[in-house]
Design a protein around this motif. Sequence first.
Motif, mmCIF file in Angstrom:
data_model
loop_
_atom_site.group_PDB
_atom_site.id
_atom_site.type_symbol
_atom_site.label_atom_id
_atom_site.label_comp_id
_atom_site.label_asym_id
_atom_site.label_seq_id
_atom_site.Cartn_x
_atom_site.Cartn_y
_atom_site.Cartn_z
ATOM 1 N N THR A 92 7.697 -77.594 1.312
ATOM 2 C CA THR A 92 7.094 -78.927 1.396
ATOM 3 C C THR A 92 7.131 -79.524 -0.002
ATOM 4 O OG1 THR A 92 4.880 -78.049 1.010
ATOM 5 C CG2 THR A 92 5.532 -78.336 3.305
ATOM 6 N N GLY A 93 7.416 -80.809 -0.080
ATOM 7 C CA GLY A 93 7.387 -81.511 -1.361
ATOM 8 C C GLY A 93 8.341 -80.941 -2.390
ATOM 9 N N PHE A 94 7.922 -81.024 -3.652
ATOM 10 C CA PHE A 94 8.704 -80.548 -4.780
ATOM 11 C C PHE A 94 8.785 -79.021 -4.700
ATOM 12 C CE2 PHE A 94 8.224 -79.294 -9.468
ATOM 13 C CZ PHE A 94 9.597 -79.228 -9.676
ATOM 14 N N THR A 95 10.012 -78.505 -4.579
ATOM 15 C CA THR A 95 10.212 -77.066 -4.397
ATOM 16 C C THR A 95 10.952 -76.460 -5.569
ATOM 17 O OG1 THR A 95 10.266 -77.338 -1.989
ATOM 18 C CG2 THR A 95 11.207 -75.317 -2.869
ATOM 19 N N LEU A 96 10.389 -75.407 -6.122
ATOM 20 C CA LEU A 96 11.031 -74.636 -7.163
ATOM 21 C C LEU A 96 11.744 -73.458 -6.501
ATOM 22 C CD1 LEU A 96 10.154 -73.578 -10.583
ATOM 23 C CD2 LEU A 96 10.111 -71.730 -8.915
ATOM 24 N N VAL A 97 13.040 -73.289 -6.806
ATOM 25 C CA VAL A 97 13.818 -72.162 -6.278
ATOM 26 C C VAL A 97 14.361 -71.364 -7.456
ATOM 27 C CG1 VAL A 97 15.823 -71.460 -4.913
ATOM 28 C CG2 VAL A 97 14.461 -73.429 -4.196
ATOM 29 N N GLU A 98 14.111 -70.073 -7.425
ATOM 30 C CA GLU A 98 14.631 -69.152 -8.435
ATOM 31 C C GLU A 98 15.253 -67.980 -7.704
ATOM 32 O OE1 GLU A 98 12.973 -66.182 -11.918
ATOM 33 O OE2 GLU A 98 11.791 -66.569 -10.135
ATOM 34 N N TRP A 99 16.449 -67.559 -8.143
ATOM 35 C CA TRP A 99 17.021 -66.343 -7.575
ATOM 36 C C TRP A 99 17.667 -65.519 -8.676
ATOM 37 C CZ3 TRP A 99 22.121 -65.723 -8.507
ATOM 38 C CH2 TRP A 99 22.968 -66.833 -8.548
ATOM 39 N N GLY A 100 17.679 -64.220 -8.447
ATOM 40 C CA GLY A 100 18.280 -63.308 -9.405
ATOM 41 C C GLY A 100 18.293 -61.900 -8.840
ATOM 42 N N GLY A 101 18.594 -60.949 -9.691
ATOM 43 C CA GLY A 101 18.641 -59.580 -9.234
ATOM 44 C C GLY A 101 18.927 -58.628 -10.356
ATOM 45 N N ALA A 102 18.893 -57.337 -10.028
ATOM 46 C CA ALA A 102 19.154 -56.311 -11.020
ATOM 47 C C ALA A 102 19.575 -55.024 -10.321
ATOM 48 C CB ALA A 102 17.904 -56.021 -11.857
ATOM 49 N N GLU A 103 20.430 -54.269 -11.018
ATOM 50 C CA GLU A 103 20.830 -52.959 -10.520
ATOM 51 C C GLU A 103 19.776 -51.940 -10.951
ATOM 52 O OE1 GLU A 103 24.345 -49.589 -10.969
ATOM 53 O OE2 GLU A 103 24.625 -51.545 -11.892
ATOM 54 N N ILE A 104 19.401 -51.087 -10.033
ATOM 55 C CA ILE A 104 18.481 -49.989 -10.321
ATOM 56 C C ILE A 104 19.339 -48.767 -10.620
ATOM 57 C CG2 ILE A 104 16.608 -48.559 -9.438
ATOM 58 C CD1 ILE A 104 15.966 -51.604 -9.754
ATOM 59 N N LYS A 105 19.132 -48.204 -11.781
ATOM 60 C CA LYS A 105 19.926 -47.026 -12.172
ATOM 61 C C LYS A 105 19.083 -45.780 -12.138
ATOM 62 C CE LYS A 105 23.122 -49.662 -14.836
ATOM 63 N NZ LYS A 105 24.236 -49.582 -15.671
#
Length: 105
Positions: A92-105
């Motif tokens: 709804t309204g102003f939406t912040l989108v963040e995506w990312g990731g990481a390898e688990i070693k």
Amino acid sequence: VKGSETAAFLEKALAEMGLSEREANEFIIYWLPILQENPYNLISFQQEVYTDNAVLTVDPAPDTVLRVFMAYQPLEYPIRVLPQKLETVERTGFTLVEWGGAEIK
């Protein structure tokens, strides 16, 4: 997730979490070349563990926050795990989108 089946898995999971088609496509374009090279991947989308430890301060404050952080571990052989229950974010309204990731070693 079998490496060759990763694209279909990500498309379904990212849509379920609320990413738009364009946002999901950008995520997949970035991560798929890495993930599909592995025979298998153990994939988990971090929820409170991530958001509680990677706090954001945004001004002006968004009406909706959608943060997707994938942790993955390459595997040589498949393992059995229960499917993760993913939370769907209603925008709804102003939406912040963040995506990312990481390898688990």
